[in-house]
Design an enzyme around this catalytic site. Structure first.
Site: not given
Ligand SMILES: [Mg+2]
Length: 456
Positions: A12, A10
């Site tokens: 962010d 991932d």
């Molecule tokens: Mg995230």
């Protein structure tokens, strides 16, 4: 458990702090530092009498409504829509130029603050040094995620990216992971998902049958055990759990050079080298040459089939057909002071070694790897892996690969090597884009210097 071959990441809140200045997450930051507050200041001229308190309430409402309307899609994160809706709620008519500038302003402000979490860069490098494939899977639109990655400077450690815009759905729907595994050519049991969000990243991994790491740099979930396989607040713990060993390198640099078409004036092995004394159809000679290189036929069988009866004479004729310019030799002499030079070529060792010795060029190279010296031919990735094992103290990032064949460079690029294409009429273009393109090997010194300036 099968060997770990890839990592889904991932972006962010996992690799970088892009959410840390959001109103929703930055509970401990002064209001002046929040992105929404900066946005409010930017919009002041049109908001006029509307206070910050009113603005943020309407902004959050707009945010929620868009998310509800577009639930689970990349568009649900679109700042254009949030800002437009907020202004609508404020009773302000459609002001596209202001919306556009406000969105640019918002992301410029975000990118100013965007940095990787501690240990992440080191971790990504170690993943690549250990030949793991990496794919980012992320809820957002591709344009914004690409801007973030460029700011973070981690492009070369990420092999692929899948956004919810591309996959058609946000996490925890499994579409992004399905697409990621397709791009990586890997199976579920060969990858691990690393993310900071139990409801999206970890839930997706759970649904899709992936092992997962809940990486929680902000310590939000430290007291609850969820569906993750492993929990960590420190990226170095993640690396330990993945079993990715730390690789330490010296500062030495390696320059890996191809032979025919790169160092020689002749570009084509069949037409311009063998063709100078073999009068048969080049397509036929080429096919026989491939059989010889693969070890299907012996060297004397090869010469017999192409109509040459004396092997010694053939060796002499090949030597005579090869031209290495004096200026190329002095270039290599100069580069030898800074780099360990390695010759890496499919050119048969039965011919090549003698050619280099006859010209006294063998002394320039730390090592010469000819066709037949290993079990692999270009562009087999195992040949480049073999090269790494020969120089375990040299970082792949300090290896420059010079070749006139793009496929050969692509294999090195996947291992983080710097790729330099010597472009000539014989170069066949493929989808691969090398780091650097030169028209003449004599431009190599300059190209290497330029690359070092950029990477410093
Ligand atoms: Mg995230």
């Amino acid at each position: 458990m099968p060997k770990l071959r890839g990592v889904l990441l991932d972006l962010d809140g996992t690799l970088a702090n892009t959410e840390d200045y959001n109103y929703a997450y930055a509970t401990n930051k002064p209001v002046e530092e929040l992105l929404e507050y900066k946005l409010y200041q930017f919009l002041r001229p049109v908001l006029k009498v509307i206070s910050w308190e009113e603005f943020i309430e309407l902004y959050i409402r707009a945010n929620k409504e868009i998310k509800a309307e577009l639930h689970g899609t990349a568009a649900s994160h679109n700042r254009y829509l949030y800002i437009q809706k907020t202004l609508e709620l404020c009773g302000i008519n459609f002001v596209p130029d202001i919306i556009q500038r406000a969105v640019d302003f918002y992301f410029d402000e975000m990118l100013k603050k965007t940095v990787l979490y501690p240990g992440v860069l080191e971790g990504l490098k170690q993943m690549k040094f250990n030949q793991l494939s990496t794919c980012m899977i992320t809820d957002f639109t591709a344009d914004i995620q690409i801007r973030k990655i460029r700011k973070l400077g981690i492009m070369k450690y990420i092999d692929y990216m899948v956004t919810s815009e591309e996959a058609g759905a946000d996490k925890p729907h499994v579409e992004q992971a399905v697409l990621a595994l397709k791009k990586l050519h890997l199976r579920q049991e060969e990858v691990v998902m690393i993310g900071n969000n139990p409801k999206t990243d970890i839930e997706l991994a759970h649904r899709f049958g992936l092992r997962s790491v809940l990486f929680d740099p902000r310590g939000l979930y430290q007291n609850q055990k969820g569906k993750e396989t492993f929990y960590a607040q420190d990226f170095s713990e993640v690396m330990k759990w993945l079993g990715v060993p730390k690789v330490e390198y010296s500062r030495k640099k390696l320059l890996v050079l191809d032979f025919v078409g790169t160092l020689t004036t002749e570009k084509s092995m069949i037409e311009e080298v063998i063709g100078t004394f073999v009068r048969k159809d080049p397509a036929f000679v080429s096919a026989e040459y491939q059989l010889f290189r693969q070890g299907t036929i012996t060297e004397s069988e090869f010469w017999f089939r192409v109509g040459v009866s004396e092997v010694k004479k053939a060796h002499k004729a090949i030597d005579a057909a090869i031209t290495i310019r004096r200026s190329v030799i002095s270039l290599l002499e100069k580069l030898k002071k800074k780099y360990k030079l390695v010759l890496l070529t499919d050119f048969p060792q039965q011919w090549g070694r003698q050619i280099f010795e006859n010209r006294g060029l063998d002394r320039l190279f730390d090592r010469m790897i000819f066709g037949g010296d290993t079990d692999f031919v270009k562009p087999d990735a195992r040949l480049y892996n073999h090269l790494l094992t020969l120089y375990p103290d040299i970082s792949p990032e300090n290896i420059a690969l010079v070749d006139d064949t793009q496929q050969a460079l692509a294999s090195g690029r996947d291992l983080l090597m710097h790729t330099i294409l010597v472009e000539n009429a014989a170069s066949r273009h493929t989808a691969f884009v090398p780091d650097t393109i030169i028209k003449d090997i004599l431009d190599l010194g300059q190209a290497l210097e330029k690359n070092e300036r950029v990477n410093r």
